[in-house]
Design an enzyme around this catalytic site. Sequence first.
Site, PDB file in Angstrom:
ATOM      1  N   LYS A 115      29.683  40.694  29.951  1.00  0.00           N
ATOM      2  CA  LYS A 115      30.201  39.681  30.867  1.00  0.00           C
ATOM      3  C   LYS A 115      29.534  39.843  32.225  1.00  0.00           C
ATOM      4  CE  LYS A 115      34.642  37.483  31.835  1.00  0.00           C
ATOM      5  NZ  LYS A 115      36.092  37.701  31.958  1.00  0.00           N
ATOM      6  N   LYS A 160      39.243  32.393  39.106  1.00  0.00           N
ATOM      7  CA  LYS A 160      38.111  32.562  38.201  1.00  0.00           C
ATOM      8  C   LYS A 160      37.783  34.042  38.027  1.00  0.00           C
ATOM      9  CE  LYS A 160      37.324  28.182  37.462  1.00  0.00           C
ATOM     10  NZ  LYS A 160      38.631  27.725  37.953  1.00  0.00           N
ATOM     11  N   ASP A 161      37.156  34.348  36.878  1.00  0.00           N
ATOM     12  CA  ASP A 161      36.811  35.726  36.554  1.00  0.00           C
ATOM     13  C   ASP A 161      35.932  36.372  37.623  1.00  0.00           C
ATOM     14  OD1 ASP A 161      37.597  36.165  33.485  1.00  0.00           O
ATOM     15  OD2 ASP A 161      36.895  34.113  33.750  1.00  0.00           O
ATOM     16  N   LYS A 162      36.048  37.682  37.714  1.00  0.00           N
ATOM     17  CA  LYS A 162      35.161  38.414  38.627  1.00  0.00           C
ATOM     18  C   LYS A 162      33.771  38.542  38.017  1.00  0.00           C
ATOM     19  CE  LYS A 162      34.524  42.688  41.216  1.00  0.00           C
ATOM     20  NZ  LYS A 162      35.177  43.866  41.815  1.00  0.00           N
TER      21      LYS A 162
END
Length: 374
Positions: free
Chosen positions: A24, A81-83
Amino acid sequence: MQNHTTFKPLLPLTHTPINAHFSKNSDDFVVREIPLYEPSGEGEHLMILIQKKDLTTQEALSILSEFSGVKIRDFGYAGLKDKQGLTTQFITMPRKFEQNLANFRHEKLKILSTNYHNNKLKIGHLKSNSFFIRLKKVMPSEAKKLEQALLNIDKQGFANYFGYQRFGKYGDNATSGLEILKHGTLNGKRLKNPKLSDFLISAYQSELFNRYLSKRVEISRFSDDFSQKELCEIYKFDTQMAKNLKSQKQFFKLILGEVLGHYPFGKCFLCEDLGAEIERFLRRDITSCGLIVGDRAYASSGVAYDLEREIYAQAFEFSKKMSGSRRFAWSYLSDLAYKYDEKNAHFTMSFVLNKGSYATVVLEQILNKNIFDE
């Protein structure tokens, strides 16, 4: 690696796990927010499209706050939102601070565009999110399995679990939330930050939702694998209930008395005419809605209520301390595209998910394994 949740949801697809490497990072995981509406072009708020790399939304706001002088509470945003990864999203801030951003520069944060708007953005004011995912070390045989899994999930939908992000690095957020509900304290101390308290309680609600949805996935799978008699023995269902389950050809089975919702948005209602609702479910006009336990949540009935009670019994004691609602239990992706690069052993995919759905949850169901246990 430390488990991210205290509970591993049951995955609906039954193919063998697919071997592929997922990291990710900003090259292999890209998220683009799709707004609910376009900026009006006038008003007291500045709507900014930002692009952030390996930053949480809160970290991005802190950077902008320090540079512009805008207080954190005066920023608006539609969702967190995702890091990890490269993400774009809209935020709002008071227009009078616009000139303070004229020379903004940051290695992990960019301002892509600005416009004016009448209102401050609030949580939920987005339509959907678009995702790009790159998998690596994918052999040709695994690429074929990936393609088939993608086509299957595009056709049948996916179990809309909450993702690991809800449950904390050590998977203990839900346990902390329950402790706060029981005692009003965490580790013997009262939390000074009410938002943190609410977040931990929401993690508890989310884990219960995942447990209930996992039960529904299990029932759906067993309805295909076991006889009507065996279903009655395993779940103590009456003959009619088992017959209703066996008669349904789609994977995710509907139950009389459960709460349904118009898809992709709309009001909730009870499933009272199973035959008619199955037809609408197959057309994706409606879907099943799991319980976010709490006050004023739309109530189920009959067998559906009994199933919920098995999972939520303890939480019902604290219902008045939580805000309840319903969440799509079964959902769908749209705008699916994919490509295999055999030379580099890369498999890329892109799709759009409704707000609140997790791309990592979909990816786990595609790969049929828990990707963060590797």
